[in-house]
Design a protein around this motif. Structure first.
Motif, PDB file in Angstrom:
ATOM      1  N   MET A  47       0.826  -1.211   0.000  1.00 47.90           N
ATOM      2  CA  MET A  47       0.000   0.000   0.000  1.00 47.90           C
ATOM      3  C   MET A  47       0.856   1.255   0.000  1.00 47.90           C
ATOM      4  O   MET A  47       0.499   2.252  -0.644  1.00 47.90           O
ATOM      5  CB  MET A  47      -0.949  -0.004   1.202  1.00 47.90           C
ATOM      6  CG  MET A  47      -2.105  -0.971   1.067  1.00 47.90           C
ATOM      7  SD  MET A  47      -3.107  -0.696  -0.410  1.00 47.90           S
ATOM      8  CE  MET A  47      -3.785   0.920  -0.078  1.00 47.90           C
ATOM      9  N   VAL A  48       1.988   1.220   0.727  1.00 46.86           N
ATOM     10  CA  VAL A  48       2.898   2.372   0.739  1.00 46.86           C
ATOM     11  C   VAL A  48       3.367   2.671  -0.686  1.00 46.86           C
ATOM     12  O   VAL A  48       3.324   3.817  -1.146  1.00 46.86           O
ATOM     13  CB  VAL A  48       4.106   2.126   1.683  1.00 46.86           C
ATOM     14  CG1 VAL A  48       5.215   3.145   1.442  1.00 46.86           C
ATOM     15  CG2 VAL A  48       3.653   2.160   3.130  1.00 46.86           C
ATOM     16  N   PHE A  49       3.818   1.646  -1.402  1.00 46.98           N
ATOM     17  CA  PHE A  49       4.326   1.849  -2.762  1.00 46.98           C
ATOM     18  C   PHE A  49       3.199   2.129  -3.752  1.00 46.98           C
ATOM     19  O   PHE A  49       3.367   2.933  -4.670  1.00 46.98           O
ATOM     20  CB  PHE A  49       5.184   0.661  -3.198  1.00 46.98           C
ATOM     21  CG  PHE A  49       6.518   0.636  -2.505  1.00 46.98           C
ATOM     22  CD1 PHE A  49       7.494   1.566  -2.808  1.00 46.98           C
ATOM     23  CD2 PHE A  49       6.776  -0.306  -1.519  1.00 46.98           C
ATOM     24  CE1 PHE A  49       8.719   1.564  -2.161  1.00 46.98           C
ATOM     25  CE2 PHE A  49       7.999  -0.317  -0.860  1.00 46.98           C
ATOM     26  CZ  PHE A  49       8.980   0.616  -1.179  1.00 46.98           C
ATOM     27  N   LEU A  50       2.045   1.508  -3.552  1.00 45.44           N
ATOM     28  CA  LEU A  50       0.898   1.746  -4.427  1.00 45.44           C
ATOM     29  C   LEU A  50       0.432   3.196  -4.348  1.00 45.44           C
ATOM     30  O   LEU A  50       0.048   3.792  -5.355  1.00 45.44           O
ATOM     31  CB  LEU A  50      -0.252   0.794  -4.063  1.00 45.44           C
ATOM     32  CG  LEU A  50      -1.484   0.844  -4.943  1.00 45.44           C
ATOM     33  CD1 LEU A  50      -1.165   0.287  -6.334  1.00 45.44           C
ATOM     34  CD2 LEU A  50      -2.615   0.047  -4.315  1.00 45.44           C
ATOM     35  N   THR A  51       0.490   3.780  -3.152  1.00 39.87           N
ATOM     36  CA  THR A  51       0.048   5.166  -2.949  1.00 39.87           C
ATOM     37  C   THR A  51       1.208   6.149  -3.037  1.00 39.87           C
ATOM     38  O   THR A  51       1.029   7.335  -2.768  1.00 39.87           O
ATOM     39  CB  THR A  51      -0.666   5.318  -1.596  1.00 39.87           C
ATOM     40  OG1 THR A  51       0.237   4.962  -0.540  1.00 39.87           O
ATOM     41  CG2 THR A  51      -1.919   4.463  -1.540  1.00 39.87           C
ATOM     42  N   ASN A  52       2.383   5.646  -3.364  1.00 39.13           N
ATOM     43  CA  ASN A  52       3.587   6.473  -3.519  1.00 39.13           C
ATOM     44  C   ASN A  52       3.898   7.276  -2.250  1.00 39.13           C
ATOM     45  O   ASN A  52       4.271   8.442  -2.314  1.00 39.13           O
ATOM     46  CB  ASN A  52       3.445   7.400  -4.739  1.00 39.13           C
ATOM     47  CG  ASN A  52       4.777   7.846  -5.271  1.00 39.13           C
ATOM     48  OD1 ASN A  52       5.784   7.164  -5.104  1.00 39.13           O
ATOM     49  ND2 ASN A  52       4.792   9.004  -5.912  1.00 39.13           N
ATOM     50  N   ALA A  53       3.756   6.643  -1.094  1.00 41.67           N
ATOM     51  CA  ALA A  53       3.979   7.315   0.183  1.00 41.67           C
ATOM     52  C   ALA A  53       5.378   7.082   0.744  1.00 41.67           C
ATOM     53  O   ALA A  53       5.715   7.616   1.800  1.00 41.67           O
ATOM     54  CB  ALA A  53       2.931   6.834   1.196  1.00 41.67           C
ATOM     55  N   GLN A  54       6.209   6.313   0.064  1.00 40.62           N
ATOM     56  CA  GLN A  54       7.534   5.967   0.586  1.00 40.62           C
ATOM     57  C   GLN A  54       8.440   7.184   0.755  1.00 40.62           C
ATOM     58  O   GLN A  54       9.371   7.164   1.550  1.00 40.62           O
ATOM     59  CB  GLN A  54       8.217   4.884  -0.259  1.00 40.62           C
ATOM     60  CG  GLN A  54       8.565   5.301  -1.674  1.00 40.62           C
ATOM     61  CD  GLN A  54       7.434   5.095  -2.668  1.00 40.62           C
ATOM     62  OE1 GLN A  54       6.281   4.934  -2.312  1.00 40.62           O
ATOM     63  NE2 GLN A  54       7.780   5.120  -3.949  1.00 40.62           N
ATOM     64  N   GLY A  55       8.172   8.264   0.041  1.00 39.25           N
ATOM     65  CA  GLY A  55       8.980   9.477   0.151  1.00 39.25           C
ATOM     66  C   GLY A  55       8.916  10.111   1.534  1.00 39.25           C
ATOM     67  O   GLY A  55       9.835  10.805   1.949  1.00 39.25           O
ATOM     68  N   GLY A  56       7.851   9.867   2.266  1.00 41.05           N
ATOM     69  CA  GLY A  56       7.686  10.444   3.594  1.00 41.05           C
ATOM     70  C   GLY A  56       8.511   9.770   4.662  1.00 41.05           C
ATOM     71  O   GLY A  56       8.587  10.237   5.803  1.00 41.05           O
ATOM     72  N   LEU A  57       9.171   8.678   4.325  1.00 40.36           N
ATOM     73  CA  LEU A  57       9.963   7.913   5.296  1.00 40.36           C
ATOM     74  C   LEU A  57      11.055   8.764   5.938  1.00 40.36           C
ATOM     75  O   LEU A  57      11.252   8.722   7.153  1.00 40.36           O
ATOM     76  CB  LEU A  57      10.570   6.693   4.602  1.00 40.36           C
ATOM     77  CG  LEU A  57      11.062   5.551   5.458  1.00 40.36           C
ATOM     78  CD1 LEU A  57       9.955   4.999   6.347  1.00 40.36           C
ATOM     79  CD2 LEU A  57      11.610   4.439   4.586  1.00 40.36           C
ATOM     80  N   SER A  58      11.730   9.559   5.147  1.00 40.61           N
ATOM     81  CA  SER A  58      12.838  10.371   5.670  1.00 40.61           C
ATOM     82  C   SER A  58      12.356  11.553   6.497  1.00 40.61           C
ATOM     83  O   SER A  58      13.141  12.169   7.216  1.00 40.61           O
ATOM     84  CB  SER A  58      13.713  10.868   4.522  1.00 40.61           C
ATOM     85  OG  SER A  58      12.951  11.691   3.658  1.00 40.61           O
ATOM     86  N   GLU A  59      11.084  11.872   6.432  1.00 43.24           N
ATOM     87  CA  GLU A  59      10.523  13.017   7.157  1.00 43.24           C
ATOM     88  C   GLU A  59      10.010  12.653   8.549  1.00 43.24           C
ATOM     89  O   GLU A  59       9.569  13.535   9.286  1.00 43.24           O
ATOM     90  CB  GLU A  59       9.402  13.637   6.337  1.00 43.24           C
ATOM     91  CG  GLU A  59       9.859  14.145   4.980  1.00 43.24           C
ATOM     92  CD  GLU A  59       8.700  14.491   4.068  1.00 43.24           C
ATOM     93  OE1 GLU A  59       7.554  14.574   4.542  1.00 43.24           O
ATOM     94  OE2 GLU A  59       8.947  14.669   2.856  1.00 43.24           O
ATOM     95  N   ILE A  60      10.058  11.394   8.903  1.00 39.02           N
ATOM     96  CA  ILE A  60       9.533  10.964  10.203  1.00 39.02           C
ATOM     97  C   ILE A  60      10.521  11.359  11.296  1.00 39.02           C
ATOM     98  O   ILE A  60      11.705  11.041  11.218  1.00 39.02           O
ATOM     99  CB  ILE A  60       9.281   9.436  10.214  1.00 39.02           C
ATOM    100  CG1 ILE A  60       8.246   9.075   9.147  1.00 39.02           C
ATOM    101  CG2 ILE A  60       8.822   8.984  11.592  1.00 39.02           C
ATOM    102  CD1 ILE A  60       8.052   7.585   8.965  1.00 39.02           C
ATOM    103  N   GLY A  61      10.019  12.041  12.324  1.00 37.32           N
ATOM    104  CA  GLY A  61      10.856  12.498  13.423  1.00 37.32           C
ATOM    105  C   GLY A  61      11.177  11.388  14.412  1.00 37.32           C
ATOM    106  O   GLY A  61      10.550  10.320  14.403  1.00 37.32           O
TER     107      GLY A  61
END
Length: 137
Positions: A47-61
């Motif tokens: 689901m992460v890759f399907l919704t292209n959300a993997q870019g937010g990984l580096s933004e997690i505090g």
């Protein structure tokens, strides 16, 4: 929209219990939990890759990382205990006790998150607790 997703969550959780009870027959409960977890991990990352959300990984505090990891550990412990309870007990008794998590969550949300605890919440907690006792006795 949240209500629809919450309702679907309840339906899938119910299916999970029934499918798990059949699936753990003759299988070590820890092994069964591990198999289930691998499927959940694959589905979640899909689901992460399907919704292209993997870019937010580096933004997690750091705080979010800590609490997401702690939440994952709590989920793992819950699943291990749940599968063992399902293996040892009747689904119709294990599931209501597991759903006492609603009451415990409301109390923890009040204590730690300072969320409102209203008369309606109190009555709901009492009814869920009473209903659970009636179902398991």
């Amino acid at each position: 929209m949240w209500f629809i997703f919450a309702l679907l969550s309840a339906v899938f959780a119910a299916l999970t219990s029934i499918l798990a009870k059949v699936g753990i027959d003759g299988v070590n409960s820890n092994l069964a939990t591990a198999i289930r977890t691998v499927v959940v991990v694959a589905m979640a990352w899909g689901m992460v890759f399907l919704t292209n959300a993997q870019g937010g990984l580096s933004e997690i505090g750091k705080k979010s990382w800590l609490f997401l990891i702690l939440s994952g550990l709590a989920t793992g412990a819950s699943w291990l205990c749940y599968y063992r309870a399902l293996q040892l007990g009747e689904t119709s008794k294990v599931v209501p006790i597991d759903k006492l998590s609603v009451v415990i969550t409301l109390i923890l949300a009040f204590v730690f998150l300072h969320e409102q605890f209203t008369a309606k919440s109190l009555i709901g907690c009492i009814l869920i607790g009473a209903g659970t006792l009636i179902m398991v006795l």
